[in-house]
Enzyme design. Structure first.
Site, mmCIF file in Angstrom:
data_model
loop_
_atom_site.group_PDB
_atom_site.id
_atom_site.type_symbol
_atom_site.label_atom_id
_atom_site.label_comp_id
_atom_site.label_asym_id
_atom_site.label_seq_id
_atom_site.Cartn_x
_atom_site.Cartn_y
_atom_site.Cartn_z
ATOM 1 C CG ASP A 1 -2.053 0.879 1.202
ATOM 2 O OD1 ASP A 1 -2.266 1.511 0.152
ATOM 3 O OD2 ASP A 1 -2.786 0.959 2.204
ATOM 4 C CD GLU B 1 -0.249 5.538 -3.613
ATOM 5 O OE1 GLU B 1 0.350 5.761 -2.556
ATOM 6 O OE2 GLU B 1 -1.057 4.615 -3.753
ATOM 7 C CG ASP C 1 -7.801 4.517 0.822
ATOM 8 O OD1 ASP C 1 -7.631 3.287 0.679
ATOM 9 O OD2 ASP C 1 -6.996 5.246 1.428
#
Lengths: 500, 921
Positions: free
Chosen positions: B513, B516, B589
């Protein structure tokens, strides 16, 4: 005092305990009878058998032929072919059980006798005897515990009865006291009025004699005093307003949340993180425990599995609430006293209450007498009242009003208390003014029946809710309207009683 | 204490309020106008490009040229650019434009490594010659034409410079670049005097030491009505125009991997991943594709028809087309043109460049149960046992960040998870798996061995001054390993070995997770663009690929952990072109509302189209509390997502399927069971993706390329070529309008009712299911037995559902392997083709016998064959070999009593691994 929460006395489930030594008297079932409970075997004797829900018929060769014919699974009690099927394990030596058909020949031993795995892919040892033994031991202990619980419950009910009688008697006594005191106070009030008038007259006389300015000065003194006598009421009003005035939001908090510029790098990091965590700052994130946010409301039993899962959780952790002997402060009431004072007052009262019930009749008489005496003595003066006397009257007035308001407070708190539902046999009466604490890793849960529940983490506390009611036939305490969850509803808490 | 307490609750209130009004912090992200290169590029006028192709020749099998300004006096300021055009097998043209290395530019511009697979180079066609043509309409200008494939040619027009692909026969254009003269290439140069190159945004300063270096150009797709692709955006599948007539002020589609808090459901803003690959499709039934291999921030405009009406540029063809405008902050032009013809061909061509999707393990295609956070071992055990108690199958239990010791990944919280290996073994005993989260931010804590090791080795990304970059994420102060560096990736991979990852067992897999990368105190919640990677590469140049490299390193680590014998499973949030080789992704999300349920379909369609066939959205919605109805609908839809996982934010109420009453529990269990019955079909589709790149979940037009009514339909999708599914996207819906394509029949999966294709049906919907249909002419393999997890289903018998078409025929496939190892790559699999015609079902082998050294066998049999569209009558069927008879009866379409009935062949008993025929008598 550290008490294990013995919510034992709750309506005891009557459990019938059958020693599972019952083995079907019939000979071992034929292969096609696998998974059928002995009492059901007759159902499958005929050549053509009906599905139990009546939807279809099937032949005996279709029984347990590993193909699902009945929508309800009647024809496949011994295979995994029907999703609705149930497999019966005999489990000689332990209690029999019914499995979902999904467990049959899935390579995992479910029945202690291993009968659910018969396709030869895994070997399941028969563990029923050991398991049965352990279960029986456990059950024995449970029975003992429940017995103990019943005894405890009786005790508590007995004590509650006494406490109720005591409190009722006290209330009655207090009401009498109040009546008497009211009379006394009223008389004193009249006395003061008279004094005032007299003073006024005296002053008027003086006016004639002295200069205007002087009179003004003199006059202001006593009047201030008069005002001072009603002041306590006013103060409490003001403080009440002040307290409720705490709630308007602190605007600066909001601004802080909106702007990210001009923050230090760490502040910025914490701020952005807080969006996900709902916590203002801090690198540790608070886990919102499920129990806090339960809002299943009035759904059926199945739905309440939600909270029960939490309860079991607590239970599994062998968490016990420790009772705090400290009296819980009544936040809702917001009287002018600070918490400590209130506690000591309450405690004192409780200590003295035994004596009070015995002796307060005489005490009342005494008050009446002294008051009367005093009043009479004052009345005897026909001459202008000396300052000393006036002051004494006022002091007495203050004294009695204070006593009266104490009594009124106590009356209202007792009346308030009696309004609560303390259970079928008032078994929870003694929970009033008691709090229970439980530590769950970093949190301390503080539960005060009939008041509120709080979660503490270090110095910060989160309100989980105010007392709402008992639920689930007094097996549960419900607290609601706690602090709002970030991104969600208000917190609430359900505490389930478990015998243990 | 009281006061403080009150304040805390107030803060909660404020959060609530701001969340409901404007949760997405739009201002904290740059729009095009605040992004100088985007603003500059967008203001360019068509025809502004003055470059012409010069020195055109064939060299090293490529067509090469220099791009120089047309006007000689400009040549002093603008150095020539090198252009090379190459052809690859299957109709792929690659066009590269860069600064001329022989002119010694101040810095080598970044070319994204390790994305194009090595095999691709072996497909290169060595161009022998170029022909020079004067093409109609080009006054005086010459074009060089080279061979691309049997049907196609690549053309380089010299003046003005333009590159396009055309079909040989009709000379019709397919895709072109710089037809509107918007090409611009900012060359690296020396800073002039007091020129200010810095860029500032919300208190962050980007030093931009190399100054402007952006690239932009226009790309046109011919014969096209819609364009699709370029994820990731929460928006419609067919990309809406962002500029031109009829378009209000709109941002371009932004490709910049960002951790966006509470993203909105309809926006061109960039979120977690970026794939600069666009596919066009039109009435002709043809598709084409364009891919720009560039990992810097990209902005893409889709231009509305007529946007160029006043520019006076005459396009040389009257073909319908869609123009697009591509802008990137840095890098080079490294582009791929895919000629199609069909949509599946385009996808295959793209995959031949970036690689095929990994074949997942069987368990990974089943249902996953996640939540932030399952708090401790008891909680895990409890949730696990509840699934059993309610007879709901699931395969994987997930642990989010708080299972670790203070967000130090690869560690366990000693209080909450004292026995991680035992916990995993308990799950594994039921055939279940566990996934733990491992994020790229490493806690800067000198007592943390990982941090010590990374620091000592100098493995962290550096800030602009050369120090280890120090950002803020879950653990607080954190640093990020430089995943661009293969050595560091390999180091990272080692961390997953059982010895290094204490408490991990073979049933544990990984979730990446925040890759990015998410940096809470960085500009736009990510890493500064001037941070430095291996070889002085600036973060701006590779930003969009950081998560890709991280995902790659993790997946490779798991392969290594299993001695190359265990297929990895790694779910990643960030992605780039090629991520399909490393594992699954999800849409991040999302929120528990109907709009997010709705937008999950176009998002997953887009991901599938651009290679990411293993993708899904959080079932239930990550933020917020779904009403039971929404949750049920989400499970019903999510059961058809390629990646099927329930997940929720820590502040939401628990929402496991049994928490909403008996009825809702049943509905959710039903939905999950639908997934489990279809696992054989899913697995076969995953294999199809693994072999051909054709996604598991695909747009209607991929199966029906000529059906115009399907082009912009993103409410429904095809699952493989056989099933069509449409979600129910609104509360208390009584009806759904479902378009069924083509002139075929469609059978309702639940009732078996037949519907005619080529029209919109108004269907009643019940709470029990969402509209789902099997296409006539197909055969779908199922397993109609329910188990705790997919692991126990391996030996269970199959059901074949045959949906007959008008000529009473149907076909389908079934792929099986061990579900776990890489042996399938060496031939250890079963691949059958089922053909039904003339009242006879035949099972044929599709596995190539020559391929492998390994074998896979299965004793599984077929227990039931269901015939949809077959007139009842026959009483039995003949099974060969064996000359056995199987009874035919009317049986339920689904077991368990609900739904319709159909002609059923009872217990044919044939083995799936073998050849056989079943003839209806």
């Amino acid at each position: 005092m550290k008490l294990t929460l013995s919510f034992t006395f709750l309506s005891l489930a009557i459990f019938s305990f059958i020693i599972p030594s019952h083995v079907s008297s019939s000979s071992l079932p034929s292969v096609s009878f696998v998974g059928i409970p002995p009492q059901d075997e007759d159902y499958f004797k005929d050549e053509v058998i009906k599905c139990k829900n009546g939807s279809k018929k099937f032949t005996k060769t279709q029984l347990n032929d590993d193909f699902c014919d009945c929508p309800d699974g009647t024809d496949e009690p011994g295979t995994s072919a029907c999703p609705q099927g149930k497999f019966y394990c005999r489990n000689a030596g332990h209690s029999s059980s019914l499995l979902f058909s999904s467990r049959v020949n899935d390579g995992i031993c479910d029945c202690c006798d291993g009968s659910d795995e018969y396709d030869g892919k895994v070997k399941c040892p028969n563990t029923c005897w050991e398991a049965g033994k352990a279960a029986r031991e456990k059950l024995k202990k449970k029975i003992e515990m429940y017995h103990e619980g019943v005894a405890l419950r009786k005790q508590e009910i007995e004590q509650a009865k006494q406490a109720i009688a005591r409190d009722k008697a006290e209330l009655l006594g207090l009401k009498n006291e109040k009546e008497v005191l009211e009379k006394v106070v009223k008389q004193l009030e009249e006395q003061i009025q008279k004094l005032k008038q007299r003073e006024l007259l005296e002053k008027e006389d003086k006016i004639k004699e002295a200069s205007n300015e002087k009179i003004e000065n003199e006059k202001s003194g006593p009047e201030e005093n008069v005002d001072g006598q009603i002041e306590p009421l006013k103060i409490s009003d003001v403080e009440k307003m002040g307290l409720s005035g705490e709630s308007p939001s602190d605007q600066s908090e909001k601004d802080e949340n909106e702007s990210t510029e001009g923050l230090s790098r760490e502040e910025l990091g914490r701020l952005i993180a807080s969006r996900w965590t709902g916590k203002k700052t801090g690198d540790q994130v608070e886990e919102i425990d499920p129990a806090k946010s339960d809002h299943m409301g009035n759904r059926d039993k199945e739905e309440s599995a939600y909270e029960s899962s939490y309860d079991e959780h607590i239970d599994n952790n062998a968490l016990q609430f420790n009772e705090k002997t400290q009296k819980h402060q009544e936040k809702g009431r917001k009287d002018a006293r600070d918490a400590e004072d209130e506690e000591s007052v309450a405690e004192d009262r409780e200590k003295s209450s035994d004596i009070a019930t015995l002796s307060h009749q005489s005490w009342l008489v005494k008050i009446q007498e002294t008051a009367q005496n005093f009043l009479q003595s004052v009345n005897l003066f026909s001459a202008p009242v000396a300052n000393l006397d006036a002051n004494q009257v006022r002091k007495e007035y203050d004294n009695y009003t204070a006593k009266l308001s104490d009594i009124e407070l106590r009356i209202s708190s007792l009346t308030e208390k009696f309004k609560y539902d303390f259970g079928r046999e008032k078994e929870f009466y003694l929970f009033y003014d008691r709090c229970f604490e439980s530590k769950q890793d970093k949190y301390v849960y503080k539960v005060c029946p009939f008041k509120d529940a709080i979660q503490e983490e270090g110095s910060s506390e989160t309100r989980l809710g105010n007392w709402e009611k008992f639920g689930n036939s007094y097996r549960m305490m419900m607290f609601s309207n706690g602090d709002g969850c970030w991104n969600g509803p208000d917190r609430s808490l359900k505490v389930t009683f478990i015998c243990g | 204490m009281k006061m403080k307490h009150l304040k805390v609750s107030l803060i909660f209130l404020i959060f609530l309020a701001s969340q409901t009004v404007h949760s997405w912090k739009k201002d904290e992200f740059r729009n095009c106008n605040q992004t100088p290169f985007c603003k500059r590029a967008r203001s360019r006028k068509p025809g502004a490009c003055t470059l012409i192709a010069h020195d055109v020749s064939i060299s090293d099998g490529d067509l090469t040229a220099k791009l120089i300004p047309r006007a000689p006096h400009d040549q002093d300021q603008i150095k020539p650019l090198t252009l090379s055009l190459s052809a690859y097998q299957d109709g792929i043209m690659r066009l590269k434009i860069d600064e001329d290395p022989s002119l010694d530019p101040s810095k080598k511009r970044f070319q994204v490594p390790d994305v194009v697979i090595p095999e691709f180079e072996t497909k290169k066609l060595w161009l022998q010659s170029a022909s020079t043509e004067k093409i109609n309409g080009d006054d005086g200008s010459l074009s060089s034409v080279v061979y691309l494939s049997d049907g196609y040619e690549a053309v380089l027009r010299h003046d003005p410079f333009e590159v396009y692909v055309r079909d040989k026969a009709g000379k019709r254009r397919v895709i072109s670049l710089n037809s509107h003269g918007l090409f611009d290439f900012e060359q690296l140069r020396v800073k002039k005097g007091d020129e200010d190159w810095e860029e500032r945004f919300r208190g962050h300063t980007d030093t931009r030491p190399y100054g402007p270096q952006s690239i932009s150009f226009d790309v046109s797709f011919y014969g096209s009505d819609f364009v699709y692709g370029i994820p990731e955006h929460a928006t419609s599948f067919a990309l809406k125009p962002t500029r031109g007539p009829g378009v209000e002020e709109s941002e371009p589609y932004r490709l910049f991997n960002l951790d966006v808090f509470e993203y909105v459901h309809d926006s061109p803003f960039g979120i977690y991943g970026s794939i600069p690959f666009m596919v066009s499709h039109g009435k002709s039934g043809k598709s084409s594709g364009f891919f720009w291999l560039n990992a810097a921030e990209m902005q893409i405009d889709v231009l509305a028809n007529g946007w160029d009406a006043e520019d006076g540029i005459l396009m040389p063809t009257k073909q319908g087309r869609i123009d697009t405008f591509w802008m990137s902050e840095a890098g080079i032009v490294d582009t791929f043109f895919f000629v199609g013809l069909g949509p599946k061909d385009v996808v295959k061509q793209y995959m031949s460049v970036t690689g095929l999707p990994a074949m997942p393990q069987l368990f990974a295609t089943a249902y996953h149960q996640c939540r932030w956070n399952y708090r401790d071992e008891e909680d895990v055990e409890n949730v696990d046992s509840k699934f059993d108690e309610h007879d709901i199958p699931y395969d994987v239990l997930w642990l989010d960040i708080d299972h670790t010791d203070g967000r130090r990944y690869f560690t366990w919280d000693k209080l909450l998870f004292p026995h991680p290996d035992e916990m995993q073994r308990k799950l594994a005993a039921k055939g279940r798996h566990m996934v733990t989260i491992v994020d790229p931010h490493i806690k800067r804590d000198n007592s943390f061995h990982l941090h010590k090791d990374a620091t000592r080795r100098g493995y962290y990304v550096k800030d602009a001054t050369g120090k280890d970059y120090d950002g803020w994420c879950w653990p607080g102060s954190s640093s990020y390993p430089d995943m661009l560096n293969p050595e560091i990736r390999s180091w990272w991979g080692e961390k997953f070995s059982y010895e290094n990852y204490i408490g991990s067992t073979p049933s544990l897999y990984i979730w990446n997770d925040m890759n990015e990368p998410s940096v809470f105190n960085g500009p736009e919640v990510t890493m500064p663009r001037d941070a430095l990677h291996l070889g002085g590469v600036e973060h701006r140049e590779l930003h969009n690929a950081y998560g890709y490299y991280f995902h790659m390193a993790t997946a490779d680590g798991l392969v290594k952990r299993g001695d190359g014998e265990d297929r990895p499973f790694v779910l990643s949030r960030a992605f780039f072109a090629g991520s399909q080789r490393h594992g699954a992704v999800w849409t991040g999300d999302n929120s528990a509302d109907w709009d997010h349920l709705r937008v999950s379909v176009p998002m997953i369609l887009t991901l599938g189209l651009t290679g990411m066939s293993f993708s899904g959205a959080d079932v239930g919605g990550y933020f917020g509390n779904p009403e039971p109805e929404l949750l049920v609908r989400w499970y019903q839809l999510g059961a058809y997502y390629p990646f099927f996982r329930g997940h929720a934010h820590q502040d939401t109420r628990r929402r496991e399927p049994w928490l909403f009453g008996e009825r809702n529990r049943e509905l959710m269990r039903d939905a999950i069971r639908v997934r489990y019955t279809l696992l054989p079909y899913f697995y076969t589709l995953f294999r199809e993706a693994n072999v051909s790149g054709v996604p598991v979940l695909r747009p209607l037009w991929m199966e029906f390329p000529f059906d115009e009514a399907a082009f912009s339909n993103d409410e429904a999708f095809m699952l493989g070529n056989s099933l069509l599914v449409q979600g129910v996207y609104s509360e208390r819906a009584k009806h759904a309008f479902v378009y069924l394509p083509a002139k075929e029949s469609w059978y309702d999966l639940r009732t078996g009712t037949a519907y005619t294709g080529g029209e919109i049906h108004k269907l009643e919907v019940s709470e029990e299911s969402i509209p789902a249909f099997q296409r006539a002419g197909t055969i779908v393999p199922r397993k109609d037995r329910f188990r705790r997890s997919s692991t126990q289903m391996v030996l269970d018998p199959y059901t074949l559902v045959i949906a007959l078409n008008n000529s009473q025929a149907a076909e389908g496939e079934l792929y099986i392997d061990d579900g776990k190892s890489f042996d399938f790559m060496h031939g250890a699999y079963i691949h059958r083709r089922f053909v039904f015609s003339n009242g006879q079902l035949t099972s044929l082998n599709m596995a190539s016998s020559s391929l492998g050294r390994s074998r896979f066998s299965s004793d599984c049999i077929v227990e039931r064959i269901i015939l949809l569209g077959y007139t009842p009558g026959p009483k039995s069927a003949l099974v060969e070999p064996g000359n056995r008879k199987a009874e035919i009866e009317l049986g339920p379409l689904r077991l368990g009593g609900r739904g319709g009935a159909a002609v059923t062949i009872r217990k044919p008993g044939v083995r799936v691994a073998e050849d056989w025929t079943i003839k209806i008598l």
